[in-house]
Design a protein around this motif. Structure first.
Motif, short mmCIF file in Angstrom:
data_model
loop_
_atom_site.label_atom_id
_atom_site.label_comp_id
_atom_site.label_asym_id
_atom_site.label_seq_id
_atom_site.Cartn_x
_atom_site.Cartn_y
_atom_site.Cartn_z
N LYS A 28 -35.81 -48.62 -5.29
CA LYS A 28 -36.10 -47.47 -4.44
C LYS A 28 -34.95 -47.19 -3.48
N VAL A 71 -37.38 -41.71 -8.03
CA VAL A 71 -37.46 -43.17 -7.83
C VAL A 71 -37.46 -43.52 -6.35
N GLY A 72 -36.69 -42.84 -5.54
CA GLY A 72 -36.56 -43.20 -4.14
C GLY A 72 -37.49 -42.48 -3.19
N ARG A 73 -38.46 -41.76 -3.70
CA ARG A 73 -39.30 -40.94 -2.82
C ARG A 73 -40.15 -41.75 -1.85
N ASP A 74 -40.52 -42.97 -2.19
CA ASP A 74 -41.36 -43.78 -1.30
C ASP A 74 -40.59 -44.86 -0.57
N TYR A 75 -39.29 -44.77 -0.53
CA TYR A 75 -38.49 -45.81 0.13
C TYR A 75 -38.77 -45.82 1.62
#
Length: 77
Positions: A28, A71-75
């Motif tokens: 993420k 992929v990185g939206r919830d980082y």
């Protein structure tokens, strides 16, 4: 009487969840920062006119940006 010790399936689920969290964080992280920085590279390619010379590079970077967004939206939430 209730049994205080977790069952094997509960322990296995806890380990799987923890490993997903530990392994997912670096993925993420990379996805998030890819989504942040790639648009600047895309703008530079457009501004310099390099898009006409390397359309495959532009398409690959655009795809990487889209994957990074997903992929990185919830980082760090």
């Amino acid at each position: 009487m209730s049994n205080a010790s977790p069952t094997k399936s509960q322990s296995r689920h806890r380990v799987e969840t923890t490993s997903r969290r530990v392994l997912g964080l670096p993925v993420k992280f990379i996805g998030f920062w890819t989504a942040v920085f790639v648009p600047f590279v895309l703008l530079a390619l457009i501004a310099s006119g390099a898009v006409l010379q390397a359309p495959q590079l532009f398409a690959a970077l655009l795809g990487a940006n889209l994957v990074g967004l997903v992929v990185g939206r919830d980082y760090k939430q």
